[in-house]
Design an enzyme around this catalytic site. Sequence first.
Site, PDB file in Angstrom:
ATOM      1  N   ARG A 184       0.696   6.547   7.607  1.00 32.79           N
ATOM      2  CA  ARG A 184       0.695   6.695   6.139  1.00 32.79           C
ATOM      3  C   ARG A 184       0.155   8.047   5.695  1.00 32.79           C
ATOM      4  NH1 ARG A 184       1.763   1.589   3.891  1.00 32.79           N
ATOM      5  NH2 ARG A 184       0.853  -0.191   4.954  1.00 32.79           N
ATOM      6  N   LYS A 200       0.816  -1.187   0.000  1.00 31.00           N
ATOM      7  CA  LYS A 200       0.000   0.000   0.000  1.00 31.00           C
ATOM      8  C   LYS A 200       0.863   1.256   0.000  1.00 31.00           C
ATOM      9  CE  LYS A 200      -2.687  -2.506   3.344  1.00 31.00           C
ATOM     10  NZ  LYS A 200      -3.001  -2.562   4.786  1.00 31.00           N
ATOM     11  N   GLY A 201       2.131   1.075   0.407  1.00 34.62           N
ATOM     12  CA  GLY A 201       3.001   2.230   0.650  1.00 34.62           C
ATOM     13  C   GLY A 201       3.139   3.199  -0.502  1.00 34.62           C
ATOM     14  N   ASP A 209       4.522   3.336   6.237  1.00 33.64           N
ATOM     15  CA  ASP A 209       3.949   3.042   7.551  1.00 33.64           C
ATOM     16  C   ASP A 209       4.938   2.390   8.493  1.00 33.64           C
ATOM     17  OD1 ASP A 209       4.034   0.498   6.089  1.00 33.64           O
ATOM     18  OD2 ASP A 209       2.926  -0.304   7.798  1.00 33.64           O
ATOM     19  N   GLU A 215       7.501   2.490  -6.738  1.00 36.10           N
ATOM     20  CA  GLU A 215       7.667   2.018  -5.362  1.00 36.10           C
ATOM     21  C   GLU A 215       7.882   3.189  -4.412  1.00 36.10           C
ATOM     22  OE1 GLU A 215       7.207   0.161  -3.065  1.00 36.10           O
ATOM     23  OE2 GLU A 215       8.322  -1.714  -3.048  1.00 36.10           O
ATOM     24  N   ASP A 216       7.530   2.970  -3.168  1.00 34.57           N
ATOM     25  CA  ASP A 216       7.745   4.012  -2.167  1.00 34.57           C
ATOM     26  C   ASP A 216       9.214   4.061  -1.746  1.00 34.57           C
ATOM     27  OD1 ASP A 216       7.621   1.530  -0.935  1.00 34.57           O
ATOM     28  OD2 ASP A 216       6.108   2.071   0.531  1.00 34.57           O
ATOM     29  N   LYS A 257      17.421   3.562  -0.192  1.00 37.12           N
ATOM     30  CA  LYS A 257      18.325   3.392   0.957  1.00 37.12           C
ATOM     31  C   LYS A 257      19.440   2.455   0.521  1.00 37.12           C
ATOM     32  CE  LYS A 257      15.082   2.850   4.807  1.00 37.12           C
ATOM     33  NZ  LYS A 257      14.676   1.903   5.867  1.00 37.12           N
ATOM     34  N   VAL A 261      11.798   5.306   8.036  1.00 38.35           N
ATOM     35  CA  VAL A 261      11.006   6.508   7.774  1.00 38.35           C
ATOM     36  C   VAL A 261       9.512   6.204   7.658  1.00 38.35           C
ATOM     37  CG1 VAL A 261      12.869   7.872   6.758  1.00 38.35           C
ATOM     38  CG2 VAL A 261      11.563   6.314   5.299  1.00 38.35           C
ATOM     39  N   ASP A 313      14.735  -0.782  -0.246  1.00 36.64           N
ATOM     40  CA  ASP A 313      15.493  -1.040   0.978  1.00 36.64           C
ATOM     41  C   ASP A 313      16.463  -2.197   0.718  1.00 36.64           C
ATOM     42  OD1 ASP A 313      15.870  -0.591   3.817  1.00 36.64           O
ATOM     43  OD2 ASP A 313      14.612  -2.308   4.240  1.00 36.64           O
TER      44      ASP A 313
HETATM   45  P1  IMP Z   1      12.765  -4.328   0.533  1.00 35.32           P
HETATM   46  O1  IMP Z   1      12.090  -5.534  -0.020  1.00 35.32           O
HETATM   47  O2  IMP Z   1      13.615  -4.625   1.723  1.00 35.32           O
HETATM   48  O3  IMP Z   1      13.502  -3.491  -0.502  1.00 35.32           O
HETATM   49  O4  IMP Z   1      11.642  -3.422   1.186  1.00 35.32           O
HETATM   50  C1  IMP Z   1      10.751  -2.719   0.478  1.00 35.32           C
HETATM   51  C2  IMP Z   1       9.509  -2.478   1.309  1.00 35.32           C
HETATM   52  O5  IMP Z   1       9.759  -2.459   2.709  1.00 35.32           O
HETATM   53  C3  IMP Z   1       8.952  -1.122   0.983  1.00 35.32           C
HETATM   54  O6  IMP Z   1       8.044  -1.187  -0.081  1.00 35.32           O
HETATM   55  C4  IMP Z   1       8.298  -0.704   2.281  1.00 35.32           C
HETATM   56  O7  IMP Z   1       6.979  -1.166   2.325  1.00 35.32           O
HETATM   57  C5  IMP Z   1       9.098  -1.400   3.355  1.00 35.32           C
HETATM   58  N1  IMP Z   1      10.099  -0.506   3.961  1.00 35.32           N
HETATM   59  C6  IMP Z   1      11.436  -0.539   3.823  1.00 35.32           C
HETATM   60  N2  IMP Z   1      12.034   0.452   4.500  1.00 35.32           N
HETATM   61  C7  IMP Z   1      11.040   1.150   5.094  1.00 35.32           C
HETATM   62  C8  IMP Z   1      11.017   2.334   5.925  1.00 35.32           C
HETATM   63  O8  IMP Z   1      12.029   2.977   6.258  1.00 35.32           O
HETATM   64  N3  IMP Z   1       9.783   2.752   6.317  1.00 35.32           N
HETATM   65  C9  IMP Z   1       8.630   2.114   5.978  1.00 35.32           C
HETATM   66  N4  IMP Z   1       8.600   1.034   5.187  1.00 35.32           N
HETATM   67  C10 IMP Z   1       9.800   0.551   4.751  1.00 35.32           C
HETATM   68 MG    MG Z   2       5.758  -1.069   0.104  1.00 35.72          MG
END
Ligand code: IMP
Ligand code: MG
Length: 183
Positions: free
Chosen positions: A164, A42-43, A158, A97-98, A129, A152, A101
Amino acid sequence: MLNDAERVLISEEELHSVVKELGAKITEDYRGKNLLLISVLKGAVVFMTDLMREIKIPLTIDFMATSSYEGAHSTGVVKIVKDLDRDIENMDVLIVEDILDSGRTLSYITSILLKRNPASLKICTLLDKPKARVIDSVVPDYVGAVIEDEFVIGYGLDYDEKYRNLPFIAILKREIYENNSKE
Ligand code: IMP
Ligand code: MG
């Protein structure tokens, strides 16, 4: 809600200009193409709805939902909770994407979408990040802002489904997620 924020990282005004600039770039790059924006629920919804209004060429949108996070720590497991409504063959797909990470979510989504033969597949993320990256093969094509490895909230992002609706991006106080750690 505001008491849980350590400090504002990106203000409402800054977000507006970042999104406007991304929209202008995408408008130029996708002129004459079959642009399909795919947002990861949802982000990314808040970013997507602002970004699409800054793109001045015809486009379509679709949504996908994955789950990978519990609280502030990634579980490392990604699964599709909601798939796309339509076929993406011959579409110029831009994943919106939001935040990027570890890269697990986008690596999983891109591998699934590539098998469906889109005309092209690129990634637009509001936040990146890079210090948190685990999967290096995920390289975003459009990035709004590069941030440090901090948790964040706001503008769609969230913690435990909260915050959100904050109109800016803020750093969440460490004590909020450390006291509540599920790991
Ligand atoms: P990844 O799969 O580790 O790259 O994570 C991506 C998802 O993790 C994002 O779409 C977010 O929903 C969540 N996420 C990662 N870092 C943060 C943060 O700092 N705040 C909130 N959600 C995060
Ligand atoms: Mg997300």
